[in-house]
Design an enzyme around this catalytic site. Structure first.
Site, PDB file in Angstrom:
ATOM      1  N   GLU A   6     -75.202 -19.069 127.275  1.00  0.00           N
ATOM      2  CA  GLU A   6     -75.959 -18.097 127.450  1.00  0.00           C
ATOM      3  C   GLU A   6     -75.699 -16.666 126.612  1.00  0.00           C
ATOM      4  O   GLU A   6     -76.947 -16.166 126.183  1.00  0.00           O
ATOM      5  CB  GLU A   6     -75.276 -17.136 128.816  1.00  0.00           C
ATOM      6  CG  GLU A   6     -75.294 -18.058 130.080  1.00  0.00           C
ATOM      7  CD  GLU A   6     -74.128 -19.024 130.332  1.00  0.00           C
ATOM      8  OE1 GLU A   6     -73.762 -19.508 129.332  1.00  0.00           O
ATOM      9  OE2 GLU A   6     -73.981 -19.159 131.651  1.00  0.00           O
ATOM     10  N   HIS A  60     -71.179   2.108 154.824  1.00  0.00           N
ATOM     11  CA  HIS A  60     -72.529   2.112 155.615  1.00  0.00           C
ATOM     12  C   HIS A  60     -72.925   0.401 155.352  1.00  0.00           C
ATOM     13  O   HIS A  60     -73.905   0.169 155.575  1.00  0.00           O
ATOM     14  CB  HIS A  60     -73.570   2.991 155.011  1.00  0.00           C
ATOM     15  CG  HIS A  60     -72.829   4.309 155.333  1.00  0.00           C
ATOM     16  ND1 HIS A  60     -73.324   5.027 156.213  1.00  0.00           N
ATOM     17  CD2 HIS A  60     -72.409   4.984 154.567  1.00  0.00           C
ATOM     18  CE1 HIS A  60     -72.848   6.472 156.311  1.00  0.00           C
ATOM     19  NE2 HIS A  60     -72.070   6.508 155.084  1.00  0.00           N
ATOM     20  N   GLU A  83     -60.643 -16.278 139.211  1.00  0.00           N
ATOM     21  CA  GLU A  83     -60.645 -17.496 138.167  1.00  0.00           C
ATOM     22  C   GLU A  83     -59.330 -17.507 137.734  1.00  0.00           C
ATOM     23  O   GLU A  83     -58.895 -18.803 137.268  1.00  0.00           O
ATOM     24  CB  GLU A  83     -61.543 -16.862 137.010  1.00  0.00           C
ATOM     25  CG  GLU A  83     -61.930 -17.919 135.913  1.00  0.00           C
ATOM     26  CD  GLU A  83     -63.204 -17.524 134.951  1.00  0.00           C
ATOM     27  OE1 GLU A  83     -64.019 -17.992 135.007  1.00  0.00           O
ATOM     28  OE2 GLU A  83     -62.622 -16.856 133.782  1.00  0.00           O
ATOM     29  N   LYS A 101     -71.137 -26.457 133.826  1.00  0.00           N
ATOM     30  CA  LYS A 101     -71.591 -26.346 132.434  1.00  0.00           C
ATOM     31  C   LYS A 101     -72.250 -27.791 132.011  1.00  0.00           C
ATOM     32  O   LYS A 101     -73.411 -27.696 131.557  1.00  0.00           O
ATOM     33  CB  LYS A 101     -70.689 -25.887 131.653  1.00  0.00           C
ATOM     34  CG  LYS A 101     -70.472 -24.506 131.729  1.00  0.00           C
ATOM     35  CD  LYS A 101     -69.625 -24.036 130.546  1.00  0.00           C
ATOM     36  CE  LYS A 101     -69.036 -22.779 130.382  1.00  0.00           C
ATOM     37  NZ  LYS A 101     -67.880 -22.294 129.320  1.00  0.00           N
ATOM     38  N   GLY A 153     -59.832 -14.815 127.889  1.00  0.00           N
ATOM     39  CA  GLY A 153     -61.050 -14.258 128.118  1.00  0.00           C
ATOM     40  C   GLY A 153     -61.057 -13.113 128.931  1.00  0.00           C
ATOM     41  O   GLY A 153     -61.709 -11.907 128.948  1.00  0.00           O
ATOM     42  N   ARG A 154     -60.694 -13.337 130.410  1.00  0.00           N
ATOM     43  CA  ARG A 154     -60.786 -12.370 131.321  1.00  0.00           C
ATOM     44  C   ARG A 154     -59.311 -11.328 131.055  1.00  0.00           C
ATOM     45  O   ARG A 154     -59.393 -10.346 131.953  1.00  0.00           O
ATOM     46  CB  ARG A 154     -60.685 -12.976 132.679  1.00  0.00           C
ATOM     47  CG  ARG A 154     -59.329 -13.993 133.010  1.00  0.00           C
ATOM     48  CD  ARG A 154     -59.829 -14.834 134.267  1.00  0.00           C
ATOM     49  NE  ARG A 154     -58.648 -15.832 134.361  1.00  0.00           N
ATOM     50  CZ  ARG A 154     -58.790 -16.989 133.826  1.00  0.00           C
ATOM     51  NH1 ARG A 154     -59.863 -17.212 133.069  1.00  0.00           N
ATOM     52  NH2 ARG A 154     -57.822 -17.846 134.209  1.00  0.00           N
ATOM     53  N   LYS A 206     -65.729 -15.373 122.576  1.00  0.00           N
ATOM     54  CA  LYS A 206     -64.236 -15.927 122.159  1.00  0.00           C
ATOM     55  C   LYS A 206     -64.633 -17.213 121.248  1.00  0.00           C
ATOM     56  O   LYS A 206     -64.296 -17.572 120.071  1.00  0.00           O
ATOM     57  CB  LYS A 206     -63.395 -16.054 123.213  1.00  0.00           C
ATOM     58  CG  LYS A 206     -62.264 -16.660 123.024  1.00  0.00           C
ATOM     59  CD  LYS A 206     -61.002 -16.651 123.937  1.00  0.00           C
ATOM     60  CE  LYS A 206     -59.757 -17.574 123.697  1.00  0.00           C
ATOM     61  NZ  LYS A 206     -58.912 -17.552 124.915  1.00  0.00           N
TER      62      LYS A 206
END
Ligand code: G6Q
Length: 550
Positions: free
Chosen positions: A212, A385, A353, A513, A267-268, A206
């Site tokens: 990264e 499990h 978030e 960050k 973003g999410r 965005k």
């Protein structure tokens, strides 16, 4: 307006909780044979059973009163109508416009956003189709067979989760991959299976500033340039998805190869935008539109249905009930659907978030109640499990959402029956538990000695009374997936309103960050510049002194 947790409805709920807390779900079912019908809702072919919750009609009434105290309906309308409800960033929250396929106008600062939404959707769709039908070709003229999405957080988790969920709908011979981690291993292992001539990278960011993503994109770019021996190859192997056209251009991706979205898409919450390009490549534009259509149906349901029959409202209120009145620290999402294996990871971001906040919308501290819980999960039956022991017999309880398809999208019907049997068995076990008397009786029937019974009986008791929801859908189609994701999105919204937090900012990711930037400089300089705590300084010293292995 008073906050919900300062209202009379809150006090009434506390009192009600103290009366209901000792009541077992077994009793609630015994008292009301119509409980399943009464506490189930349907939307399309999606069935939402919330009868296995520690609630009565009165609980629901009181929770709905709490929602009204919080002004839920007005706040919902404000979101859909483009008010800047993300107040700390001064932005509207309009991901719902992205799936408004009917095209009714959505106004933002006096302008209808729908024409640009449709324009970008059709550009993205045309591009995705050109990759799918082989008319978009790589630098050497070969069609694209692998698409690698480079993005992180909201620019990764949503499209990745959806692509995984819709694998049965992928175009044969074309695969999508996702590289997010700055750990070079992620890119390195992905590129191992890619042929540069047949690989297309989507750089999804965005802001186009994310370290990264830019690090991975630069390395991928070098890989392409080295493979072809020319910068000219970049144009046929890179496209970008962003709100920051200038930064994309400086990276070397042309405007024709850039797909746009807007600051009013968080973003999410962005998988519905051009961030969904990998989805459109994998399942086609029609499949992508089906996903949007499913989500849009939920948007209408959320907006138009009375709160008492409104699925995301009930989902949200149940979460509030357990988090704030029973002290549940977490919420588990367990898809009995392997295709949804990334759903818990996706929801972790979407929910934690959004609602992992400790100040109100006006900046005042949240005092006297908890906000977002830990969200976790893994597909069933694997999770049985692994951590189900704690769900069944741990101290306290964690509410669970079970999700399952009535019909599978694979040919192994016998597997599917086993899967479904396990799904229902787990929610039944959580509800009913097993009493000491039942354990003793069962052990006696197994022929165990009295000593053995006395030694083991307590360990085999399940108190039960542990709540869960079950979602059943006919098949995991794009439309049903769209419905499920939108339900969870609105659940998050409802809870954010009741807690009076801003669910659409994420200041909590900033500090790390900033510090990483400083530490990176220290690592490059071969020593700490100072200002670190003792532990960080010590670890840094070890890292710079440790020579690389031979
Ligand atoms: C999501 C967050 C965050 C964001 C990533 C990637 O809501 O804002 O997860 O999506 O940090 O950001 P860019 O898309 O700007 O690279």
């Amino acid at each position: 307006m008073k906050r919900a947790f300062e209202s009379g409805a809150h006090r009434a709920l506390k009192e009600h909780q103290s009366k209901l807390a000792p009541v077992h779900l077994r009793e609630l079912f015994a008292q009301d044979p119509g409980r399943f019908q009464r506490f189930s809702l349907e939307l399309g072919d999606l069935w939402f059973d919330f009868s296995k919750n520690r609630l009565t009609g009165e609980t629901l009434e009181l929770l709905l009163a709490l929602a009204r105290e919080a002004g839920l309906e007005a706040r919902t309308a404000a979101m859909f109508e483009g008010y800047p409800i993300n107040n700390t960033e001064g932005r509207a929250v309009l991901h719902t416009a992205l799936r408004n396929l009917g095209g009714t106008p959505v106004m933002l600062r006096g302008q209808n956003v729908m024409p640009e939404v449709f324009f970008e959707l059709s550009r993205m769709g045309a591009f995705a189709e050109s990759v799918r039908d082989g008319s978009f070709r790589g630098h050497s003229g070969k069609p694209i067979r692998r698409v690698v999405n480079i993005g992180i957080g909201g620019s990764d988790l949503g499209p990745q989760m959806v692509c995984e969920a819709l694998r049965p709908f992928w175009k044969p011979g074309l695969s999508v991959h996702f590289v997010s981690n700055v750990d070079g291993a992620h890119l390195y292992e992905t590129l191992k299976v890619c042929d540069p001539e047949e690989t297309l990278f989507i750089v999804a960011s965005k802001t186009f500033t994310t370290l990264e993503t830019l690090t991975n994109a630069n390395s991928a770019r070098r890989w392409i340039v080295e493979a072809f021996g020319t910068e000219a190859a970049v144009a046929r192997h890179f496209v970008a998805v962003s709100t920051a056209e200038d930064r994309v251009r400086s990276f070397g991706i042309s405007p024709e190869n850039t797909f746009h979205f807007w600051d009013w898409v968080g973003g999410r919450y962005s998988l519905w935008s051009v961030i969904g390009l990998p989805i459109a490549v994998a399942v086609g534009l029609e499949g992508f539109k089906e996903l949007l259509a499913g989500a849009h149906q939920v948007d209408r349901h959320f907006l138009e249905t009375d709160l008492s029959r409104n699925i995301p409202v009930i989902m949200g209120l149940l979460g509030i009930w357990y988090r704030n009145y029973f002290g549940a620290p977490a919420h588990a999402v367990i898809p009995y659907d392997q295709y949804l294996h990334r759903l818990p990871a996706y929801l972790q971001q979407a929910d934690m978030e959004s609602n992992g906040k400790s100040v109100h919308r006006d900046g005042s501290p949240v005092v006297g109640y908890q906000t977002g819980p830990v969200i976790f999960g893994e597909p069933g039956t694997n999770s049985q499990h692994a951590f189900f022991q704690l769900l069944h017999q741990g101290t306290g309880f964690i509410p669970v959402d079970f999700l399952a398809a009535v019909h599978p999208l694979h040919p192994y019907e016998d597997h599917h029956r086993i899967l479904l049997a396990n799904c229902l068995a787990q929610s039944e076990a959580l509800l009913k538990g097993r009493t000491l008397d039942e354990v003793r009786r069962e052990m006696a029937e197994e022929g165990r000695s009295r000593e053995e019974v006395e030694a083991l009986a307590a360990h085999r008791v399940f108190e039960g009374n542990r709540p869960s929801n079950t979602f059943l859908y006919d098949r995991l189609t794009p439309r049903n997936l769209g419905r499920l994701v939108a339900l969870y999105e609105h659940r998050i919204f409802v809870q954010g309103v009741l807690w009076d937090v801003n669910s659409f900012d994420q200041w909590g990711v900033e500090l790390g960050k900033k510090l990483a930037g400083r530490i990176q400089k220290d690592l490059e300089a071969g020593g700490a510049a100072g200002g670190h705590d003792g532990s960080t300084a010590g670890l840094l010293a070890r890292l710079v002194r440790t020579p690389a292995p031979e």
